[in-house]
Scaffold this motif. Sequence first.
Motif, PDB file in Angstrom:
ATOM      1  N   SER A 138      14.906 -43.113 -12.433  1.00  0.00           N
ATOM      2  CA  SER A 138      13.684 -43.481 -11.712  1.00  0.00           C
ATOM      3  C   SER A 138      13.863 -44.864 -11.119  1.00  0.00           C
ATOM      4  CB  SER A 138      12.456 -43.449 -12.636  1.00  0.00           C
ATOM      5  OG  SER A 138      12.581 -44.421 -13.666  1.00  0.00           O
ATOM      6  N   ARG A 139      13.091 -45.129 -10.099  1.00  0.00           N
ATOM      7  CA  ARG A 139      13.081 -46.462  -9.499  1.00  0.00           C
ATOM      8  C   ARG A 139      11.642 -46.820  -9.154  1.00  0.00           C
ATOM      9  NH1 ARG A 139      16.562 -45.614  -4.043  1.00  0.00           N
ATOM     10  NH2 ARG A 139      16.107 -47.849  -3.811  1.00  0.00           N
ATOM     11  N   ARG A 140      11.295 -48.077  -9.364  1.00  0.00           N
ATOM     12  CA  ARG A 140       9.921 -48.529  -9.168  1.00  0.00           C
ATOM     13  C   ARG A 140       9.929 -49.850  -8.406  1.00  0.00           C
ATOM     14  NH1 ARG A 140       6.247 -51.395 -12.686  1.00  0.00           N
ATOM     15  NH2 ARG A 140       7.890 -51.398 -14.255  1.00  0.00           N
ATOM     16  N   LEU A 141       9.120 -49.919  -7.377  1.00  0.00           N
ATOM     17  CA  LEU A 141       9.027 -51.127  -6.567  1.00  0.00           C
ATOM     18  C   LEU A 141       8.168 -52.149  -7.294  1.00  0.00           C
ATOM     19  CD1 LEU A 141       9.934 -52.241  -3.805  1.00  0.00           C
ATOM     20  CD2 LEU A 141       7.765 -51.416  -2.871  1.00  0.00           C
ATOM     21  N   LEU A 142       8.755 -53.279  -7.655  1.00  0.00           N
ATOM     22  CA  LEU A 142       8.025 -54.334  -8.358  1.00  0.00           C
ATOM     23  C   LEU A 142       7.378 -55.311  -7.396  1.00  0.00           C
ATOM     24  CD1 LEU A 142      10.545 -55.150 -11.239  1.00  0.00           C
ATOM     25  CD2 LEU A 142       8.564 -53.616 -11.295  1.00  0.00           C
ATOM     26  N   SER A 143       8.077 -55.621  -6.317  1.00  0.00           N
ATOM     27  CA  SER A 143       7.531 -56.546  -5.318  1.00  0.00           C
ATOM     28  C   SER A 143       7.943 -56.062  -3.944  1.00  0.00           C
ATOM     29  CB  SER A 143       8.041 -57.977  -5.547  1.00  0.00           C
ATOM     30  OG  SER A 143       9.442 -58.031  -5.374  1.00  0.00           O
ATOM     31  N   SER A 144       7.036 -56.196  -2.998  1.00  0.00           N
ATOM     32  CA  SER A 144       7.291 -55.734  -1.638  1.00  0.00           C
ATOM     33  C   SER A 144       7.287 -56.918  -0.685  1.00  0.00           C
ATOM     34  CB  SER A 144       6.240 -54.707  -1.214  1.00  0.00           C
ATOM     35  OG  SER A 144       6.554 -54.167   0.045  1.00  0.00           O
ATOM     36  N   ALA A 145       7.835 -56.701   0.491  1.00  0.00           N
ATOM     37  CA  ALA A 145       7.915 -57.759   1.501  1.00  0.00           C
ATOM     38  C   ALA A 145       6.837 -57.541   2.550  1.00  0.00           C
ATOM     39  CB  ALA A 145       9.286 -57.769   2.155  1.00  0.00           C
ATOM     40  N   LEU A 146       6.258 -58.617   3.027  1.00  0.00           N
ATOM     41  CA  LEU A 146       5.289 -58.552   4.106  1.00  0.00           C
ATOM     42  C   LEU A 146       5.871 -59.101   5.392  1.00  0.00           C
ATOM     43  CD1 LEU A 146       2.342 -58.126   5.124  1.00  0.00           C
ATOM     44  CD2 LEU A 146       1.877 -60.465   4.388  1.00  0.00           C
TER      45      LEU A 146
END
Length: 467
Positions: A85-93
């Motif tokens: 599994s993979r989970r996005l912890l922080s995204s870019a704006l």
Amino acid sequence: MFTFAHRIGLRIKRWWIGLSRFEFSDHQARIRMRQRLPLAAGLMALIWHLAFPSGQAAVLFSAWLGLMLCAYLWARQMAGRVSGSRRLLSSALQVGDELEEQISLRNASFLPVLSAEFIDHSNLPGHSVVSVRALDANGHADWKASVVCARRGLFNLGPWELLLSDPFGIFSVEQAYPQQVEVLVYPQLAPLPPALLPGGRTRGDQRPLRRMLGADTVSAASARAYQPGDPLRFIHWPTSARKNALYTRVFDPEAVSSIWLIPDLNPDAHSGASAAADQVGATEDSTLEVMVVLLASLADQLLRARLAVGLLALGARPQILPPAAGLAAFPRLLRALAQVQADAPQSLSETLSSAEKMISRRSLFVLVTPDAAGGWLPALQNLAASPGGQPGEVLLLDPLSFGGKTPAAPMMELLRQVGFPAEVVRRGDVQPVSGAFGALRRWEYITTATGRAVVRQRPRAVEGSPQ
């Protein structure tokens, strides 16, 4: 005979599919034979045993059968009991933000995993979770992958695959995870000088660019003789009957309030830009990237001036946004501009010809192009000369300053002579501002007097992720 053999072959195929393909809630698994040599060895052992029955042949065939069964059962355990599994912890704006993912591998089997390879199909530049791991029985592994987003665009994290192998190298297990997470990285903004903004200058020596135009209001100021191209719904029938000729109502004037932004996406006109639709191959100082920053900055300042802004970007994936006012329209414009590429299948002249059918007669337009040859000038004049058509402004990206050979100054003078306001934008004139949408979000630490490291700033959290 042929029909019987065909049926047997179909049954064997269905039997093997049932033993080798599995469906799960979030992925699919498939067992494949990595090499044909074990099958050939087993077939030879079977022929030897049938042709010359002996103890050695029986032992060899039994050993081969046991090895194949053991390898298959090991692969079967991994297909059903191992998952990733993979989970996005922080995204870019925005460009410069840090994106971070957590990748997990779980083994619920009583057998160890000697080789688990992650194969990533994400298209975010510089980011990948490709890795090879090993797991103990009933074990797990977690690690993080991060990247500082250096390119604007709309990207996908995923899909991805997990490739497992039994210890004997006979079977492999391929797990396909189709999940994708969309990541939108906004283009940068730059402060623009007033000279680059439509309005506030004069068209020729007399009329201002932001001139007063007839608007569809409910009150008419007067009537005038009908001109070809006037809408029939504006005809004033009492005056027409009295004077025995068609007369059109003239409405109270209203200032121009909507502006179309038209980028030139012809790949032959750009320098340092990739024509591929699925890549952002341009450098920061290429004509394409400068044009995108210029358009985003124009949209920002025009919306803040309470004007309605639309976008007509006719590339391989057209981005057409009707003019809308208010800062709520800005994210839609940024999303469209983030995906703009120099991949138009048509020339700028054809783009301007298509614009005649889309641009309202009371809207201004701003054309941004690095093409200083001027082959598109007749199409530009036709756009402005259409019934009710309005003058437009042209922003020329000087090819000479971007490594080209054609100067933009002669074309600018020609445009001004025929009545189009024009400005030249040279390399370095548009300077993006770092963190235009807020402070850049990355991992930052400070060290206290006791030597302890304390988190000063975290990357931008994804909704629902723990901090």
